[in-house]
Enzyme design. Structure first.
Site, PDB file in Angstrom:
ATOM      1  CG  HIS A 141      -7.304  -9.019  38.547  1.00 39.86           C
ATOM      2  ND1 HIS A 141      -8.438  -9.531  37.960  1.00 39.86           N
ATOM      3  CD2 HIS A 141      -7.037  -7.866  37.896  1.00 39.86           C
ATOM      4  CE1 HIS A 141      -8.831  -8.721  36.998  1.00 39.86           C
ATOM      5  NE2 HIS A 141      -7.994  -7.696  36.931  1.00 39.86           N
ATOM      6  CG  ASP A 218      -3.276 -13.564  37.970  1.00 37.81           C
ATOM      7  OD1 ASP A 218      -2.811 -13.407  36.830  1.00 37.81           O
ATOM      8  OD2 ASP A 218      -4.143 -12.809  38.458  1.00 37.81           O
ATOM      9  CD  GLN A 221      -0.436  -6.691  34.824  1.00 36.52           C
ATOM     10  OE1 GLN A 221       0.469  -6.247  34.122  1.00 36.52           O
ATOM     11  NE2 GLN A 221      -1.702  -6.348  34.649  1.00 36.52           N
ATOM     12  CE  LYS A 244      -3.891  -8.247  31.794  1.00 38.97           C
ATOM     13  NZ  LYS A 244      -4.587  -6.972  31.844  1.00 38.97           N
ATOM     14  CB  CYS A 383      -9.884  -5.758  38.592  1.00 40.19           C
ATOM     15  SG  CYS A 383     -10.796  -5.247  37.143  1.00 40.19           S
TER      16      CYS A 383
HETATM   17  N1  C6P Z   1      -5.658  -6.548  34.684  1.00 39.37           N
HETATM   18  C1  C6P Z   1      -5.356  -4.172  34.554  1.00 39.37           C
HETATM   19  O1  C6P Z   1      -5.520  -3.065  34.035  1.00 39.37           O
HETATM   20  P1  C6P Z   1      -7.995 -10.526  31.685  1.00 39.37           P
HETATM   21  O2  C6P Z   1      -8.879  -9.331  31.802  1.00 39.37           O
HETATM   22  O3  C6P Z   1      -8.749 -11.796  31.928  1.00 39.37           O
HETATM   23  O4  C6P Z   1      -7.171 -10.525  30.453  1.00 39.37           O
HETATM   24  O5  C6P Z   1      -6.922 -10.395  32.877  1.00 39.37           O
HETATM   25  C2  C6P Z   1      -7.363 -10.405  34.193  1.00 39.37           C
HETATM   26  C3  C6P Z   1      -6.238 -10.129  35.127  1.00 39.37           C
HETATM   27  C4  C6P Z   1      -5.869 -11.097  36.029  1.00 39.37           C
HETATM   28  N2  C6P Z   1      -4.850 -10.918  36.863  1.00 39.37           N
HETATM   29  C5  C6P Z   1      -4.118  -9.804  36.866  1.00 39.37           C
HETATM   30  C6  C6P Z   1      -2.950  -9.680  37.795  1.00 39.37           C
HETATM   31  C7  C6P Z   1      -4.437  -8.779  35.980  1.00 39.37           C
HETATM   32  O6  C6P Z   1      -3.708  -7.664  35.984  1.00 39.37           O
HETATM   33  C8  C6P Z   1      -5.532  -8.926  35.103  1.00 39.37           C
HETATM   34  C9  C6P Z   1      -5.955  -7.816  34.198  1.00 39.37           C
HETATM   35  C10 C6P Z   1      -5.965  -5.383  33.896  1.00 39.37           C
HETATM   36  O7  C6P Z   1      -4.707  -4.305  35.594  1.00 39.37           O
HETATM   37  C11 C6P Z   1      -7.427  -5.216  33.672  1.00 39.37           C
HETATM   38  S1  C6P Z   1      -8.322  -5.100  35.180  1.00 39.37           S
END
Ligand code: C6P
Length: 425
Positions: A141, A218, A221, A244, A383
């Site tokens: 990401h 990371d 998910q 999430k 992203c």
């Molecule tokens: N992905 C998606 O729709 P934040 O925005 O900081 O809470 O999470 C960032 C992030 C980091 N790593 C992974 C694997 C992610 O999926 C995400 C967030 C969302 O897929 C928003 S782009």
């Protein structure tokens, strides 16, 4: 027997906990305060972006504001003490949830992105230099990719990307080539938010450790959707976001091994993170507060603890089993269409999301049609622009599932995709 019948918990009963699932959509876009549009039942399949919140979490946040709202670590009055205890215990709750040693290893951040940046700035800027390397994967990401890319530019460290195979899995031979004695950090997404790939984090952690490098997982998910134990995975750092996993926005977690966090300098300076300040110098508070400068997101931290209580009430093994089944069902149903391209591994080897494209139709147009049927999916690059470049697609539509989703909702998605196919044929 359908997927839903096999679900290890009563999904219909659980849906009652989520007031928003009663919503109808369609018609005029809702004006806040003027009530919802009222045409079609909402089919919410955008959980990879953020999940909905159960009453238990909404109530925990409201209770804090109604009954013991005060700043933390600042007052000896009763409300401040109550708020401090609840906020601190939220760290304990998170530590227990992911198998950390204790609250010292749990830093509350705004989200996954901020947790990445914390390590990149506090550790990366200090420890990296020319001749060093940071190893990522092509499916990172942007929160990891852009962050390490910029730290690489500032420190002179090389940033390498483990390649993704045709089937959406990592090329582990290439991983072995990328990770060498120059490597100081391996940063890898546990479950890809675009491919759904479940990466072999433990194996990569072992490879990193053989070269005295650290492993940053990371978990944005993965932590919401499956049991994650930092000890079992062997990771040095782990990041994830409360929003999430049924929790509120504005709260994320950085797990770091205590000795590592201890060795790092603060990322933000200010109140609450200091022990003693003079005009010349300052000393730092104990972990984790050293990394939590200023008034933190108190209600959100308390809300995250309530979300963890909620998920553990279901059981993370059960959450995973439900996700796995929905992913497999959606994959099987969407492969019925020969003009639909699905990205990533087969249905029984992926996390609970499916990104896809309909031949000749832009993902934004497809998702707009799905929206007309009340089906909420994400469309765009999620992203992961460089990964989309590798896939030869500028964007994709993505359906992502959570505890309250049903096979009927996936059927609604598939019917809406079929309508779009006929419309654009
Ligand atoms: N992905 C998606 O729709 P934040 O925005 O900081 O809470 O999470 C960032 C992030 C980091 N790593 C992974 C694997 C992610 O999926 C995400 C967030 C969302 O897929 C928003 S782009």
């Amino acid at each position: 027997m359908g997927v839903q019948e096999q679900s290890p918990f009563d999904v219909d009963a659980l849906r009652d906990d989520f007031p928003i699932l009663e919503r109808k959509v369609g018609g005029d876009v809702t004006v806040p305060g003027e009530g919802p549009g009222d045409e079609t039942p909402l089919v919410y399949l955008d959980n990879g972006a953020t999940t909905q919140k159960p009453n238990q979490v909404i109530d925990a946040i409201a209770d804090y504001y109604r009954e013991y709202n005060a700043n933390v670590h600042r007052g000896i009055h009763q409300l401040s003490q109550e708020a401090s205890v609840a906020y601190e215990e939220a760290h304990d709750r998170v530590a227990e949830f992911i198998g950390a040693e204790g609250r010292e290893e749990i830093v509350f951040t705004k989200n996954t992105t901020e947790a990445m940046n914390l390590v990149a700035y506090a550790w990366g800027l200090e420890e990296l230099g020319p001749g060093d390397s940071v190893v990522l994967t092509q499916m990172e990401h942007h929160s990891a990719l852009v962050t390490w890319q910029q730290i690489g530019k500032r420190t002179g460290a090389d940033v390498r990307f483990i390649e993704v195979e045709e089937d959406g899995t990592l090329d582990m031979d290439h991983a072995a080539d990328c990770i060498d004695d120059s490597t100081k950090m391996v940063s890898v997404v546990h479950v890809s938010n675009t491919l759904g790939t479940i990466n072999p984090v433990s194996e990569l952690a072992e490879m990193a450790h053989e070269h005295d490098a650290y492993l940053f997982a990371d978990g944005a998910q993965s932590v919401p959707t499956r049991p994650v134990d930092v000890g079992e995975l062997g990771v040095d750092f782990l990041a994830f976001s409360g929003h999430k996993m049924c929790g509120p926005t504005g709260i994320g977690v950085l797990y770091g091994r205590e000795s590592l966090l201890d060795s790092m300098q603060p990322y933000l300076y200010g109140g609450d993170m200091i022990r003693r300040v003079s005009f010349e110098d300052a000393t730092w508070e104990d972990l984790p507060w050293k990394f939590e400068a200023g008034t933190p997101n108190i209600a959100q931290g308390i809300g995250l603890a309530a979300a963890i209580d909620y998920l553990e009430g279901i059981g993370m093994e059960n959450v995973q089993a439900h996700e796995d089944r929905l992913a497999e069902y959606a994959y099987d149903r969407l492969t019925e269409f020969d003009d639909v391209t699905i990205y990533g591994p087969p249905g029984d080897e992926r996390g609970g999301l499916v990104a896809f494209n309909l031949d000749g139709v832009h993902a934004h147009d497809l998702s707009s049609i799905l929206n007309d049927f009340g089906v909420a999916v994400r469309a765009g690059d999620h992203c992961t622009q460089p990964l989309h470049d590798e896939l030869g697609a500028n964007s994709s539509a993505r359906a992502s599932f959570y505890v309250y989703n049903t096979t009927e909702e996936i059927d609604a998605l598939v019917e809406a995709v079929d309508e779009a196919r006929q419309l654009f044929a």
